[in-house]
Design a protein around this motif. Structure first.
Motif, PDB file in Angstrom:
ATOM      1  N   ASN A 281       7.736  21.705 -32.052  1.00 37.57           N
ATOM      2  CA  ASN A 281       7.405  22.201 -33.391  1.00 37.57           C
ATOM      3  C   ASN A 281       7.101  21.007 -34.304  1.00 37.57           C
ATOM      4  OD1 ASN A 281       7.182  23.509 -35.842  1.00 37.57           O
ATOM      5  ND2 ASN A 281       9.019  24.754 -35.564  1.00 37.57           N
TER       6      ASN A 281
ATOM      7  N   SER B 167       4.804  28.852 -32.257  1.00 34.84           N
ATOM      8  CA  SER B 167       3.518  29.263 -31.689  1.00 34.84           C
ATOM      9  C   SER B 167       3.611  29.616 -30.211  1.00 34.84           C
ATOM     10  CB  SER B 167       2.472  28.158 -31.881  1.00 34.84           C
ATOM     11  OG  SER B 167       2.872  26.969 -31.237  1.00 34.84           O
ATOM     12  N   THR B 168       4.638  29.103 -29.509  1.00 31.82           N
ATOM     13  CA  THR B 168       4.782  29.443 -28.094  1.00 31.82           C
ATOM     14  C   THR B 168       5.046  30.939 -27.913  1.00 31.82           C
ATOM     15  OG1 THR B 168       7.156  28.877 -28.144  1.00 31.82           O
ATOM     16  CG2 THR B 168       5.617  27.157 -27.448  1.00 31.82           C
TER      17      THR B 168
ATOM     18  N   THR C  50      -0.419  17.645 -30.247  1.00 29.72           N
ATOM     19  CA  THR C  50      -0.942  19.011 -30.335  1.00 29.72           C
ATOM     20  C   THR C  50      -2.183  19.176 -29.477  1.00 29.72           C
ATOM     21  OG1 THR C  50      -0.068  19.249 -32.579  1.00 29.72           O
ATOM     22  CG2 THR C  50      -1.768  20.812 -31.892  1.00 29.72           C
TER      23      THR C  50
ATOM     24  N   TYR D  36       0.352  26.837 -43.744  1.00 27.67           N
ATOM     25  CA  TYR D  36      -0.520  26.273 -42.710  1.00 27.67           C
ATOM     26  C   TYR D  36      -1.848  25.764 -43.256  1.00 27.67           C
ATOM     27  CZ  TYR D  36      -2.879  25.912 -38.182  1.00 27.67           C
ATOM     28  OH  TYR D  36      -3.561  25.449 -37.082  1.00 27.67           O
TER      29      TYR D  36
ATOM     30  N   TYR E 285       5.375  22.480 -38.302  1.00 28.25           N
ATOM     31  CA  TYR E 285       6.212  23.233 -39.221  1.00 28.25           C
ATOM     32  C   TYR E 285       7.584  22.613 -39.444  1.00 28.25           C
ATOM     33  CZ  TYR E 285       3.368  27.330 -40.231  1.00 28.25           C
ATOM     34  OH  TYR E 285       2.419  28.155 -40.728  1.00 28.25           O
TER      35      TYR E 285
ATOM     36  N   ASN F 186       2.893  32.261 -44.401  1.00 26.23           N
ATOM     37  CA  ASN F 186       2.491  31.407 -43.298  1.00 26.23           C
ATOM     38  C   ASN F 186       1.128  30.768 -43.574  1.00 26.23           C
ATOM     39  OD1 ASN F 186       2.914  30.613 -40.323  1.00 26.23           O
ATOM     40  ND2 ASN F 186       0.873  31.500 -40.313  1.00 26.23           N
TER      41      ASN F 186
ATOM     42  N   VAL G   6       3.661  33.239 -29.787  1.00 18.96           N
ATOM     43  CA  VAL G   6       2.330  33.843 -29.928  1.00 18.96           C
ATOM     44  C   VAL G   6       1.535  33.685 -28.635  1.00 18.96           C
ATOM     45  CG1 VAL G   6       0.181  33.807 -31.229  1.00 18.96           C
ATOM     46  CG2 VAL G   6       2.357  33.383 -32.401  1.00 18.96           C
ATOM     47  N   PHE G   7       1.557  32.477 -28.067  1.00 22.23           N
ATOM     48  CA  PHE G   7       0.856  32.237 -26.807  1.00 22.23           C
ATOM     49  C   PHE G   7       1.419  33.127 -25.698  1.00 22.23           C
ATOM     50  CE2 PHE G   7      -0.204  27.929 -28.610  1.00 22.23           C
ATOM     51  CZ  PHE G   7      -1.563  28.127 -28.634  1.00 22.23           C
TER      52      PHE G   7
ATOM     53  N   ASN H 108      -8.950  23.646 -36.747  1.00 25.68           N
ATOM     54  CA  ASN H 108      -7.801  24.043 -37.563  1.00 25.68           C
ATOM     55  C   ASN H 108      -7.521  23.023 -38.664  1.00 25.68           C
ATOM     56  OD1 ASN H 108      -5.663  22.146 -36.972  1.00 25.68           O
ATOM     57  ND2 ASN H 108      -5.351  23.141 -35.015  1.00 25.68           N
TER      58      ASN H 108
ATOM     59  N   VAL I 126      -1.155  22.074 -26.538  1.00 28.27           N
ATOM     60  CA  VAL I 126      -1.761  23.409 -26.666  1.00 28.27           C
ATOM     61  C   VAL I 126      -2.604  23.775 -25.435  1.00 28.27           C
ATOM     62  CG1 VAL I 126      -3.411  24.804 -27.967  1.00 28.27           C
ATOM     63  CG2 VAL I 126      -1.662  23.497 -29.178  1.00 28.27           C
TER      64      VAL I 126
END
Length: 302
Positions: A103, A264-265, A132, A39, A106, A35, A267-268, A163, A136
């Motif tokens: 997404n 990532s959703t 983004t 990234y 990615y 990853n 993770v959030f 980032n 986010v």
């Protein structure tokens, strides 16, 4: 048929990632390293080579920014109306954010780069940055509000600004606007590195996907899928048709906003009190289902 073959190949790589996780080849440590490679190396390289020979004025327009913001917030509003009264706030919040949070990094940008020309890819990089920066913070606000979790939004936004996606986007646009010449050898090398973004990302997405029967809520999952990969690109089609933007802008916006729910959703959701298992299921289903819908979108705009 070429587009369908490419999308089926993407699905195959995605499932390979899932299989490697299941067999233990891609454990948590190896997945994290893969990853990080995608990234911090491959995706920034793809963004830079897509934009370093383009002036920002040629890519960024009021119509593009306004259209993207309108579609994101309209989809989020529809999702709130549909999902606000789910069985729990944890599930409602996840359903809402996963209905609009795309997404783009990615899957979206690497897919556009593999399918369309340099002009469309450059605009898609700008779409990645604009959306983004919007989705986010919106996702953080929705999850923390619904679930009553404390979050330092300022710190999150500061991290977002640092980032590699935004650093490489700003660097590429700056070089293109100033007109700095990049040596061919460096450009070719970055192209090779950037071409690894899609396969690496798909392996990571596949390794992150998990399904548990206990999380299956057919109504909620179906609504998320319908909003994310059908309603959102349809709204984008209508909005950007009305704005009468150029073909490259139209193509980039439609395909990017037609991508599935971002990993990532999950993770959030885990950090901010959302239903993690439900989030994982939605990522998996929208990703697999998007193979068909992206084929239709790419065929229509291609």
């Amino acid at each position: 048929m070429e587009v369908l073959g490419r999308l089926l190949a993407l699905l195959a790589v995605l499932l390979v990632g899932t299989a490697l996780r299941t067999t233990g080849v891609l454990d948590a440590g190896r997945t994290a390293k893969l990853n990080a490679l995608a990234y911090y190396v491959a995706l920034p390289a793809l963004i830079f080579v897509s934009t370093y020979d383009q002036a920002i004025a040629e890519l960024l327009s009021p119509a593009l920014i306004g259209g993207l913001l309108f579609v994101v917030f309209l989809t989020a509003g529809i999702a709130w109306l549909i999902h606000r009264n789910r069985s729990s706030s944890a599930r409602s919040s996840v359903a809402i954010v996963q209905s609009y949070h795309s997404n783009l990094g990615y899957l979206g940008l690497p897919l556009v780069a593999a399918t369309f020309d340099a002009r469309v890819t450059a605009i898609a990089s700008v779409v990645l940055g604009v959306v983004t920066l919007t989705q986010v913070p919106l996702t953080i606000i929705v999850l923390s509000t619904f679930n009553g979790t404390d979050v330092a939004i300022g710190d999150k936004l500061l991290g977002l600004a640092k980032n590699p996606v935004f650093v490489s986007l700003i660097a590429g646009l700056s070089v293109g606007t100033i007109g700095v010449s990049i040596p061919p050898a460096i450009g070719s090398g970055l192209n090779v590195v950037g071409s690894l973004a899609l396969p690496l990302a798909l392996l990571c997405v596949g390794a992150a996907l998990q399904i548990e029967a206990s999380t299956l809520d057919v109504g909620a999952v179906s609504s998320v899928v319908a909003l994310k990969i059908a309603c959102m690109p349809l709204l984008a089609w209508l909005v950007f048709s009305a704005l009468e933007v150029g073909t490259a802008t139209f193509t980039a916006a439609i395909v990017m906003l037609g991508t599935p729910t971002a990993v990532s959703t999950y993770v959030f959701a885990a950090e901010l009190g959302g239903d993690r298992k439900f989030a994982s299921l939605n990522v998996f289903v929208t990703t697999v289902a998007s193979i068909g819908t992206l084929f239709v979108l790419i065929t229509l705009v291609g």
